[in-house]
Design a protein around this motif. Sequence first.
Motif, PDB file in Angstrom:
ATOM      1  N   SER A 132      10.273   1.241 -12.652  1.00 45.48           N
ATOM      2  CA  SER A 132      10.639   0.394 -11.513  1.00 45.48           C
ATOM      3  C   SER A 132      11.241  -0.922 -11.976  1.00 45.48           C
ATOM      4  O   SER A 132      12.134  -1.468 -11.331  1.00 45.48           O
ATOM      5  N   PRO A 140       5.916  -4.166  -5.390  1.00 45.70           N
ATOM      6  CA  PRO A 140       4.881  -3.140  -5.304  1.00 45.70           C
ATOM      7  C   PRO A 140       4.594  -2.803  -3.858  1.00 45.70           C
ATOM      8  O   PRO A 140       4.789  -3.614  -2.963  1.00 45.70           O
ATOM      9  N   LYS A 141       4.131  -1.593  -3.603  1.00 43.86           N
ATOM     10  CA  LYS A 141       3.851  -1.144  -2.253  1.00 43.86           C
ATOM     11  C   LYS A 141       2.810  -2.048  -1.612  1.00 43.86           C
ATOM     12  O   LYS A 141       1.754  -2.302  -2.174  1.00 43.86           O
ATOM     13  N   TYR A 164       0.700  -3.182   2.134  1.00 41.52           N
ATOM     14  CA  TYR A 164       0.228  -2.658   3.412  1.00 41.52           C
ATOM     15  C   TYR A 164      -0.295  -3.803   4.261  1.00 41.52           C
ATOM     16  O   TYR A 164      -0.896  -4.758   3.758  1.00 41.52           O
ATOM     17  N   SER A 183       1.812  -1.103   8.734  1.00 47.25           N
ATOM     18  CA  SER A 183       1.567  -0.115   7.679  1.00 47.25           C
ATOM     19  C   SER A 183       0.086  -0.142   7.323  1.00 47.25           C
ATOM     20  O   SER A 183      -0.520  -1.213   7.238  1.00 47.25           O
ATOM     21  N   ASP A 189       4.708   8.109   8.302  1.00 43.35           N
ATOM     22  CA  ASP A 189       5.275   7.362   7.179  1.00 43.35           C
ATOM     23  C   ASP A 189       4.723   5.943   7.098  1.00 43.35           C
ATOM     24  O   ASP A 189       4.981   5.224   6.129  1.00 43.35           O
TER      25      ASP A 189
END
Length: 538
Positions: free
Chosen positions: A73, A395-396, A398, A422, A443
């Motif tokens: 990444s 980075p992901k 939420y 999310s 998703d």
Amino acid sequence: MAAVLAVAAIVAFIAHRARQPLIVAFIVVGVIVGPSLLGWVEEAGTLELLAEIGIAILLFLVGLKLDIRLVKSIGRVALVTGLGQVLFTSLVGFGLALLFGMPVVLAAYVAVALTFSSTIIIVKLLSDKRELDELHGRIALGFLIVQDIVVIVVMIALSSFGSERDGPLWEQIAAVLLAAVALIGGLAVAMRWVLPRLLRLVASSQELLIVCCIAWAVAVAALTDYLGFSVEVGAFLAGFALASTRFRESIASSLAGLRDFLLLFFFIELGAQLDFSSIGAQVPAALAFSAFVLIGNPLIVLAIMGVMGYPKRVSFLAGLAVAQISEFSLILVALGRDLGHVDNDTVGLVTLVGMITIGASTYMILYSKPLFAVLEPFLGIFERRRTINVSVPEPKAYDVIVFGHGRFGRRLIEEFATLGYSVLVVDWDPYAEISLDNPALADRVALVYGDASNGEFPDILPLGSAKWIVSTIPNVEVNKILATSLRRHGATAPVAVTAHSEAEAGAFSREIDEKVVNLVLEPFDDAADDAIAALRAL
């Protein structure tokens, strides 16, 4: 042993107050209890056994958490900087060792030991400073992962070809390659068809999961030892085989405490073996090597990242991550001693360099930004006039983290997703699957396996991005442990817990007063939309 642990606790407390990594403290403990001072540790048989187990667990966890995706990444900066720093540090360190009159083999070991930096220490320091997700933190973590891969390759090569073997060289190489192919092939089969099914069967019990993973690690380590590789290599490969499973974070968080406890004995053993009768002669070399690591290694990273077009601030802050040697450096020279390549004096020299560089670099990282402000006028030579766009994939993140996937949890998850948030769901059931009435919302929801009662598990969650954290687990003690550990690991978002009665809700009065818990939900009285409205009002 009780007295040794008591001394370790006292010295560790002092080191913690001084904001020093415990590695330094435990080496000091070894010096105190070893032959040089108190003489409590003369025969190190028990220490050696515990130390070997600790090293094996460390390498198992390195394999388990080896995140190749992070290197991908970030891109070529992690690979180029990591490999470039290893190469240049090795060459300069080798020349410096030769200047001190070391034989070629000893010089090679010392040079390689100077190249590796401690991922454990850097991650802890950057996490405490909330800089792990900043650009320099992610780049540093990327090239530290590259370093970890390099040191594992070096250890595999040493354990394969460094020990005495019978027969011509070509036969030895052929035997090693054949054993390696068979081992990797067997692990590939296990990773693809055996381990995922086996882990799903045992993961319903956290204790059974950990026991089975340790049994797997021991089996692979025994196999690699039989094939002529080292036990440590087997432990690493066993962890790597589990890295692609959904259970890796839960396994890692459960074993982290055991790793830290057993590594204590490795560092105590190193400290106990320091020979103060000869340490005076090693001080000039130790100071020279330490100066090179503290100053030269960051300059190497600055130069490489500067050529690649990164701003000097990013390069400097990332470069500080390599201003110390790591626990792997100490493990490497200890392996060389076991193979008969280096003597105890060399192990003592590298240990001394480790104490100096780890201790000094800790303060350099803690005060990195004031240090950069002082040095900035002199760092212009490491920056091109036109710097590149330094953005990297984030980075992901939420918006909401929900623990538990029962009826109330599912309703909350659906409501949050419907509102456009999310959601990361944490559940201990290995067979859990997200089931939403509206499949179009899928998703926005992700599911991870984890144990809410494990106080170390929140460390791997994206707590910084969460707007709300909700536990739908109807267990007072588990919720108290979870809320406390969330705050300890830096969670600043409102935390809501679940209670099934007024008596259970009242049990959180202390946590409410101390702002550890912000809201108690009662699913029998609160509808999911009412609960969300209460959370949004916080």
